[in-house]
Every structure is written in C-alpha cells, then in structure tokens.
Design a protein around this motif. Sequence first.
Motif, PDB file in Angstrom:
ATOM      1  N   SER A  37       0.799  -1.218   0.000  1.00  0.00           N
ATOM      2  CA  SER A  37       0.000   0.000   0.000  1.00  0.00           C
ATOM      3  C   SER A  37       0.840   1.280   0.000  1.00  0.00           C
ATOM      4  CB  SER A  37      -0.966   0.024   1.183  1.00  0.00           C
ATOM      5  OG  SER A  37      -0.244   0.145   2.395  1.00  0.00           O
ATOM      6  N   GLY A  38       2.110   1.179   0.306  1.00  0.00           N
ATOM      7  CA  GLY A  38       2.958   2.368   0.293  1.00  0.00           C
ATOM      8  C   GLY A  38       3.068   2.937  -1.115  1.00  0.00           C
ATOM      9  N   LYS A  39       3.033   4.236  -1.236  1.00  0.00           N
ATOM     10  CA  LYS A  39       3.046   4.897  -2.546  1.00  0.00           C
ATOM     11  C   LYS A  39       4.250   4.491  -3.401  1.00  0.00           C
ATOM     12  CE  LYS A  39       2.983   9.427  -4.749  1.00  0.00           C
ATOM     13  NZ  LYS A  39       2.877  10.865  -4.563  1.00  0.00           N
ATOM     14  N   TRP A  40       5.405   4.316  -2.782  1.00  0.00           N
ATOM     15  CA  TRP A  40       6.635   4.085  -3.532  1.00  0.00           C
ATOM     16  C   TRP A  40       7.123   2.639  -3.493  1.00  0.00           C
ATOM     17  CZ3 TRP A  40       7.370   8.057  -6.473  1.00  0.00           C
ATOM     18  CH2 TRP A  40       6.961   9.319  -6.045  1.00  0.00           C
ATOM     19  N   THR A  99       7.229   0.687  -6.856  1.00  0.00           N
ATOM     20  CA  THR A  99       8.144   1.348  -7.783  1.00  0.00           C
ATOM     21  C   THR A  99       9.586   1.015  -7.429  1.00  0.00           C
ATOM     22  OG1 THR A  99       6.552   3.134  -8.079  1.00  0.00           O
ATOM     23  CG2 THR A  99       8.819   3.589  -8.747  1.00  0.00           C
ATOM     24  N   THR A 110      11.025   4.043   3.058  1.00  0.00           N
ATOM     25  CA  THR A 110      10.502   2.879   2.350  1.00  0.00           C
ATOM     26  C   THR A 110      11.550   1.783   2.241  1.00  0.00           C
ATOM     27  OG1 THR A 110       9.049   4.361   1.111  1.00  0.00           O
ATOM     28  CG2 THR A 110       9.290   2.131   0.269  1.00  0.00           C
TER      29      THR A 110
END
Length: 104
Positions: free
Chosen positions: A20-23, A26, A56
């Motif tokens: 769920s972490g934005k980065w 990626t 992260t």
Amino acid sequence: MKNNKNLENCPFHEAMELFSGKWTMTIINNLMSGKMRYTELSKSIPGINTRMLVKTLKELEAKKIVKRKAFATVPPTVEYSLTDKGFSLKSVITEIQNWAIKNI
C-alpha cells in the motif's frame, strides 16, 4: 466483516499493507533489474524525496524484501538489491503492469 484480531494474522492483509505504500512497488520494480546504488535508485524514481526513499527502503529491508550493503568508502557507498523473497514478486509486478497497460 472480520474483526481486527483476525486481520493481524492474515497473510493477505499483511501483503496489502506492505504494497500500500506509494513508492513500495516502484522501488521493487526498479530493483528487479539488479543492484543499484542509493543515488541511482533515487534518480530512477522521479518525485520521491530522500526522506520517503530512506523510510521505504528501511521498511522493505525489515520485511526482508530488500538487502542493503554498505561499503567503507569515502563518501560512504550504499547498494540495494532484492532478496530472493523480493524477486519472488516479479510475477505479481508483471501482472500489475499488464493490467495497467490494458486498463489505464
């Protein structure tokens, strides 16, 4: 609906919390191509700031998805790579990419 106690031990819930972490995805996707130094990784992810990248990476290291290797150089060199557990996400990432290409 399940209560929170059941969710604490639910592997699906834990995986979704990790992703769920934005980065998160990626970073994992960038490391699929191999080892990267911190600065290379930072430059390969437009829009991420230093604080979020460090945070992260630490979370992924704690979950044993990413491996950190520091070298005793001046200035210090730090290299990141995926663990076997991290590489096992390749099929998941490929499917997400395929879905995105078809639907977004």
